[in-house]
Design a protein around this motif. Structure first.
Motif, mmCIF file in Angstrom:
data_model
loop_
_atom_site.group_PDB
_atom_site.id
_atom_site.type_symbol
_atom_site.label_atom_id
_atom_site.label_comp_id
_atom_site.label_asym_id
_atom_site.label_seq_id
_atom_site.Cartn_x
_atom_site.Cartn_y
_atom_site.Cartn_z
ATOM 1 N N ALA A 21 0.832 -1.207 0.000
ATOM 2 C CA ALA A 21 0.000 0.000 0.000
ATOM 3 C C ALA A 21 0.868 1.259 0.000
ATOM 4 C CB ALA A 21 -0.925 0.000 1.211
ATOM 5 N N TYR A 22 1.930 1.237 0.779
ATOM 6 C CA TYR A 22 2.799 2.427 0.862
ATOM 7 C C TYR A 22 3.544 2.645 -0.453
ATOM 8 C CZ TYR A 22 5.561 6.005 3.179
ATOM 9 O OH TYR A 22 6.116 7.206 3.552
ATOM 10 N N TYR A 23 3.970 1.570 -1.067
ATOM 11 C CA TYR A 23 4.650 1.683 -2.361
ATOM 12 C C TYR A 23 3.701 2.222 -3.428
ATOM 13 C CZ TYR A 23 6.517 0.182 -6.863
ATOM 14 O OH TYR A 23 6.924 0.149 -8.166
ATOM 15 N N GLU A 24 2.479 1.692 -3.470
ATOM 16 C CA GLU A 24 1.524 2.158 -4.479
ATOM 17 C C GLU A 24 1.182 3.632 -4.291
ATOM 18 O OE1 GLU A 24 -0.944 -1.550 -6.232
ATOM 19 O OE2 GLU A 24 -1.798 -0.670 -4.419
ATOM 20 N N ALA A 25 1.211 4.111 -3.055
ATOM 21 C CA ALA A 25 0.867 5.510 -2.798
ATOM 22 C C ALA A 25 2.025 6.454 -3.086
ATOM 23 C CB ALA A 25 0.417 5.672 -1.350
ATOM 24 N N THR A 26 3.236 6.061 -2.701
ATOM 25 C CA THR A 26 4.373 6.984 -2.735
ATOM 26 C C THR A 26 5.402 6.669 -3.805
ATOM 27 O OG1 THR A 26 5.690 5.686 -1.164
ATOM 28 C CG2 THR A 26 4.120 7.283 -0.239
ATOM 29 N N GLY A 27 5.421 5.428 -4.280
ATOM 30 C CA GLY A 27 6.460 5.028 -5.219
ATOM 31 C C GLY A 27 7.784 4.716 -4.552
ATOM 32 N N LYS A 28 7.851 4.857 -3.247
ATOM 33 C CA LYS A 28 9.092 4.592 -2.516
ATOM 34 C C LYS A 28 9.253 3.084 -2.311
ATOM 35 C CE LYS A 28 9.035 9.000 -0.024
ATOM 36 N NZ LYS A 28 8.956 9.655 1.313
ATOM 37 N N ARG A 29 10.461 2.592 -2.543
ATOM 38 C CA ARG A 29 10.692 1.155 -2.548
ATOM 39 C C ARG A 29 11.273 0.618 -1.243
ATOM 40 N NH1 ARG A 29 10.037 -1.195 -7.320
ATOM 41 N NH2 ARG A 29 11.097 -3.041 -6.486
ATOM 42 N N ARG A 30 11.655 1.463 -0.312
ATOM 43 C CA ARG A 30 12.355 0.999 0.884
ATOM 44 C C ARG A 30 11.552 -0.061 1.641
ATOM 45 N NH1 ARG A 30 16.233 -1.058 3.749
ATOM 46 N NH2 ARG A 30 16.426 -0.266 5.873
ATOM 47 N N PHE A 31 10.307 0.217 1.945
ATOM 48 C CA PHE A 31 9.472 -0.727 2.703
ATOM 49 C C PHE A 31 9.245 -1.991 1.877
ATOM 50 C CE2 PHE A 31 5.416 -0.807 5.607
ATOM 51 C CZ PHE A 31 5.974 -1.845 6.323
ATOM 52 N N LEU A 32 9.030 -1.815 0.589
ATOM 53 C CA LEU A 32 8.816 -2.958 -0.292
ATOM 54 C C LEU A 32 10.052 -3.861 -0.306
ATOM 55 C CD1 LEU A 32 6.512 -3.945 -2.189
ATOM 56 C CD2 LEU A 32 7.795 -2.909 -4.069
ATOM 57 N N GLU A 33 11.229 -3.260 -0.284
ATOM 58 C CA GLU A 33 12.468 -4.044 -0.257
ATOM 59 C C GLU A 33 12.608 -4.810 1.052
ATOM 60 O OE1 GLU A 33 15.238 -0.962 -0.968
ATOM 61 O OE2 GLU A 33 14.954 -0.951 -3.149
ATOM 62 N N ILE A 34 12.201 -4.190 2.158
ATOM 63 C CA ILE A 34 12.273 -4.855 3.461
ATOM 64 C C ILE A 34 11.404 -6.111 3.455
ATOM 65 C CG2 ILE A 34 11.612 -4.637 5.895
ATOM 66 C CD1 ILE A 34 12.444 -1.657 5.682
ATOM 67 N N VAL A 35 10.149 -5.958 3.030
ATOM 68 C CA VAL A 35 9.243 -7.116 3.083
ATOM 69 C C VAL A 35 9.581 -8.134 2.001
ATOM 70 C CG1 VAL A 35 7.401 -5.745 4.147
ATOM 71 C CG2 VAL A 35 7.425 -6.074 1.650
ATOM 72 N N SER A 36 10.127 -7.679 0.892
ATOM 73 C CA SER A 36 10.518 -8.634 -0.151
ATOM 74 C C SER A 36 11.661 -9.513 0.345
ATOM 75 C CB SER A 36 10.931 -7.889 -1.422
ATOM 76 O OG SER A 36 9.824 -7.216 -1.998
ATOM 77 N N LYS A 37 12.574 -8.915 1.082
ATOM 78 C CA LYS A 37 13.663 -9.703 1.666
ATOM 79 C C LYS A 37 13.106 -10.739 2.641
ATOM 80 C CE LYS A 37 18.145 -9.185 3.960
ATOM 81 N NZ LYS A 37 19.111 -8.238 4.581
ATOM 82 N N PHE A 38 12.110 -10.325 3.427
ATOM 83 C CA PHE A 38 11.468 -11.260 4.355
ATOM 84 C C PHE A 38 10.701 -12.330 3.580
ATOM 85 C CE2 PHE A 38 8.430 -11.520 8.274
ATOM 86 C CZ PHE A 38 8.987 -12.742 8.617
ATOM 87 N N ALA A 39 9.974 -11.918 2.559
ATOM 88 C CA ALA A 39 9.215 -12.882 1.752
ATOM 89 C C ALA A 39 10.148 -13.870 1.058
ATOM 90 C CB ALA A 39 8.359 -12.150 0.724
ATOM 91 N N ASP A 40 11.317 -13.395 0.637
ATOM 92 C CA ASP A 40 12.301 -14.300 0.041
ATOM 93 C C ASP A 40 12.726 -15.363 1.053
ATOM 94 O OD1 ASP A 40 12.186 -12.871 -2.299
ATOM 95 O OD2 ASP A 40 14.024 -11.729 -1.922
ATOM 96 N N LEU A 41 12.912 -14.951 2.309
ATOM 97 C CA LEU A 41 13.267 -15.908 3.355
ATOM 98 C C LEU A 41 12.149 -16.920 3.564
ATOM 99 C CD1 LEU A 41 15.153 -16.837 5.677
ATOM 100 C CD2 LEU A 41 13.930 -15.219 7.162
ATOM 101 N N VAL A 42 10.914 -16.442 3.544
ATOM 102 C CA VAL A 42 9.773 -17.351 3.702
ATOM 103 C C VAL A 42 9.742 -18.351 2.544
ATOM 104 C CG1 VAL A 42 7.254 -17.505 3.883
ATOM 105 C CG2 VAL A 42 8.461 -15.644 5.025
ATOM 106 N N CYS A 43 10.028 -17.882 1.336
ATOM 107 C CA CYS A 43 10.057 -18.787 0.174
ATOM 108 C C CYS A 43 11.180 -19.815 0.300
ATOM 109 C CB CYS A 43 10.242 -17.981 -1.109
ATOM 110 S SG CYS A 43 8.806 -17.006 -1.609
ATOM 111 N N GLN A 44 12.287 -19.402 0.883
ATOM 112 C CA GLN A 44 13.404 -20.327 1.086
ATOM 113 C C GLN A 44 13.112 -21.331 2.194
ATOM 114 O OE1 GLN A 44 16.727 -17.742 1.960
ATOM 115 N NE2 GLN A 44 16.385 -16.562 0.090
ATOM 116 N N THR A 45 12.214 -20.964 3.105
ATOM 117 C CA THR A 45 11.940 -21.785 4.286
ATOM 118 C C THR A 45 10.802 -22.762 4.063
ATOM 119 O OG1 THR A 45 12.690 -19.941 5.681
ATOM 120 C CG2 THR A 45 11.410 -21.680 6.760
ATOM 121 N N PHE A 46 9.797 -22.357 3.296
ATOM 122 C CA PHE A 46 8.593 -23.170 3.110
ATOM 123 C C PHE A 46 8.447 -23.583 1.652
ATOM 124 C CE2 PHE A 46 7.820 -20.662 6.871
ATOM 125 C CZ PHE A 46 7.176 -21.532 7.734
#
Length: 650
Positions: free
Chosen positions: A151-176
């Motif tokens: 939601a924050y990325y779609e509103a502002t175009g800023k990628r910082r938060f998206l990068e944080i959660v993508s890194k976490f999501a990558d870990l989840v993909c590696q784990t499950f």
């Protein structure tokens, strides 16, 4: 066309101007978000401590201390940030954005080097990662964080938060996943599944979509993962009082495609159903789509309240059985209603069937709004349909029912959930498919869209639900072929559309009237009748036998002690009468008030020394005033009643 993460039309392009909704929407940025920020930072002395921001500072190594709060405490700030993102779509605010950016940076500093992000396990159980999926809420918490970042990325175009959660999501993909060496498990509390679909839709990383599908497909298959998890040596319970785990509680009792009835925790269920609908669309999975229909039909036609709320049991916040819909002890969690609306919106968008939006509308206009006070600073977690305040006592069957809204909760999922829903109301108003626009809700707004490559401005004006006349202007820069579809609400009578002053011949298709052809500068005048009516429940709903409720359009009405005195359960009404409607500019910031006559059991001849007596019932004439259920409890603490006894003349 592919679906966007949060709406088929960007929320940046939708500006709500509605008198009814702006009572609340205008509070989000100026009142609710600052109020909840103060709570997240423990700045208010007279509310329950949140410790949410403090937990992140401790996890980031910037403060000493112990984790405090629920295992999913991080989700409070996640939903707050999601609401901020939605707000910034329609009104950029430098100070609010700066505050959000600072919070996002704090979250980033609390993130572990491998991408893991969860303050409970980082601070309190560093060796407990992924060891208790049944209770740990790690994937649930990750899901809300992902939704916020999208939601924050779609509103502002800023990628910082998206990068944080993508890194976490990558870990989840590696784990499950299904591969050897990965965990073959799934969330105890569903949420990440729908969040991963959103993350896929903004990043186009297919692995996120595939993992969401894996979680859904694996659930309820083979040996139950949660029960096997409990058997492991050294397994540690987070909620030790929660014994004899019921797999149905977490919708893990059978594969999702074979589930036919809405079971278990109502929020978990509807978050899962929402993800199922998303995945059915993305993979064109007809079997999964049919499973969604089956679950929707059972829930809406046999297990839902007239107010659009679900989850009737105060024990475990869950569904019970068909037609078990108690009014004074029900749970009807606000989050469950929001999740129901999320599910219904997805089904309506996928199938273009307006019957789903009839339910979504009822949920939004009634239980969503009953969950928040009109000043934006107190909330209902539980939404009963009947309240006798003195009976809502601790350690009783009504302990969970609060007769007044609370400033906050130790488990505070509902307040920020309401905030993000109000801030993103625009997502429910329209659907777009290439050159087609579907008008779902008659919420006044100004919206910009592109049809066949041509920019259009759509302006919807009206005073719904108090009046059932709306004008929709479609203003393009040039002429083009397009289709506009107007929802015909199930309660609407004599539905009419004038196009540029001329009445259209209407053909209804799954609850929508579609008007096609050349579009340029068009004006559509919509009108229908929706008089207040008496409504009865299916006779199988035992508690509502010989009772009646009053409904006008999407609004359910109730009687309150403030207008009608106490002992409302002794009131009886004759349904042969015409319901009188007046509009009161002063009451509850302006609303339609309904008036009926009835009878009330007389208390004459009874005294405190008599509990039971062999005598005829005497009735007194009464005049009753009804107000919208969504506004109840905004004046004084007192009784409230939706279902009234019906007076029969035999």
């Amino acid at each position: 066309m592919g679906k966007a993460a949060n709406s088929s039309i960007s929320l940046k392009q939708i500006h709500v101007t509605d008198n009814f909704w702006n009572k609340y929407v205008h509070l989000v940025k100026d009142v609710i978000i600052p109020y909840q920020w103060d709570i997240l930072n423990d700045k208010l002395e007279d509310v329950e401590t949140s410790h949410c921001i403090e937990n992140f500072k401790i996890a980031a190594g910037e403060k000493e201390g112990e984790f405090q709060g629920a295992v999913f405490q991080d989700t409070d700030v996640a939903k707050w940030l999601e609401a901020v993102g939605f707000v910034l779509n329609y009104e950029r605010d430098e100070k609010l954005e700066e505050l959000a950016d600072e919070t996002i940076e704090l979250i980033g500093r609390a993130q572990q080097p491998d991408g893991y992000l969860n303050t409970y396990f980082t601070i309190k159980e560093p060796d407990g990662r992924w060891s208790n999926l049944m209770e740990g809420h790690e994937l649930y918490t990750a899901g809300h964080m992902i939704e916020a970042a999208v939601a924050y990325y779609e509103a502002t175009g800023k990628r910082r938060f998206l990068e944080i959660v993508s890194k976490f999501a990558d870990l989840v993909c590696q784990t499950f996943g299904p591969e050897e060496g990965k965990i073959h498990g799934y969330p105890g509390h569903q949420e990440i599944e729908l969040a991963l679909v959103k993350l896929y839709r903004v990043t186009r990383e297919k692995k996120y979509l595939d993992l969401a599908k894996y979680f859904i497909d694996l659930r309820g298959t083979g040996k139950n993962y949660f029960l096997e998890e409990e058997k492991r040596p050294g397994h540690k319970r987070i909620f030790p009082d929660f014994v004899n785990y019921d797999t149905m509680y977490a919708q893990a009792h059978k594969p999702v495609r074979k589930q036919r009835t809405a079971e278990g925790h109502a929020v978990r269920a509807n978050y899962m159903y929402s993800a199922m609908a998303d995945l059915a669309y993305e993979y064109q999975d007809k079997e999964l789509q049919q499973a969604c229909r089956n679950l929707w039909d059972n829930m809406v036609h046999k297990r839902m309240y007239i107010t659009g709320s679900v989850g009737s049991s105060g024990f475990l916040e869950r569904f019970t059985t068909d037609y078990d819909l108690p009014n004074d002890s029900n749970y009807s969690e606000t989050c469950a209603t929001i999740a129901l609306a999320m599910f219904g919106k997805r089904m309506a968008d996928m199938e273009k069937d307006a019957s789903y939006m009839d339910v979504v509308e009822r949920a939004l206009y009634n239980t969503l709004l009953s969950g928040i006070a009109m000043d934006g600073k107190s909330f209902f977690y539980v939404n009963p349909l009947e309240v006798w305040p003195v009976s809502c006592m601790p350690r009783t069957s009504r302990e969970h029912v609060k007769p007044v809204r609370q400033k906050w909760f130790g488990v505070a999922c509902c307040p920020p959930n309401i905030t993000r829903t109000l801030a993103s109301l625009g997502q429910y108003i329209y659907f777009q498919e290439e050159n087609e626009i579907y008008v779902n809700l008659y919420v006044a707004n100004e919206t910009e869209v592109t049809l066949n490559g041509v920019p259009f401005k759509i302006t919807l004006k009206g005073n719904f639900p108090w009046e059932n006349k709306m004008t929709v202007s479609v203003d393009g820069v040039q002429e083009t072929e397009a289709i506009i579809a107007f929802r015909v609400p199930a309660y609407a009578e004599n539905f009419k559309i004038l196009r540029n002053g001329k009445e259209e011949n209407l053909t209804e298709d799954h609850g929508y009237i579609k008007i096609s052809g050349k579009m340029y500068k068009e004006t559509f005048e919509i009108s229908f009748d929706a008089e207040p009516v008496f409504v009865h429940a299916n006779p199988q709903v035992r508690v509502d036998s010989a009772k009646v409720a009053v409904v006008k359009g999407p609004l359910v009405y109730c009687v309150e002690e403030a207008d009608n005195g106490e002992n409302l359960s002794s009131v009886m009404v004759n349904t042969d009468q015409k319901i009188e409607e007046t509009y009161d500019d002063e009451l509850l910031e302006g609303c339609s008030v309904l008036h009926i006559t009835g009878k009330k059991i007389s208390e004459k001849g009874w005294n405190e020394g008599i509990l039971y007596q062999n005598r005829k019932v005497e009735l007194e004439d009464v005049k009753l005033t009804l107000v919208p259920y969504c506004y109840w409890g905004n004046r004084e603490n007192g009784e409230m009643l939706v279902w009234m006894k019906e007076l029969f003349y035999m």
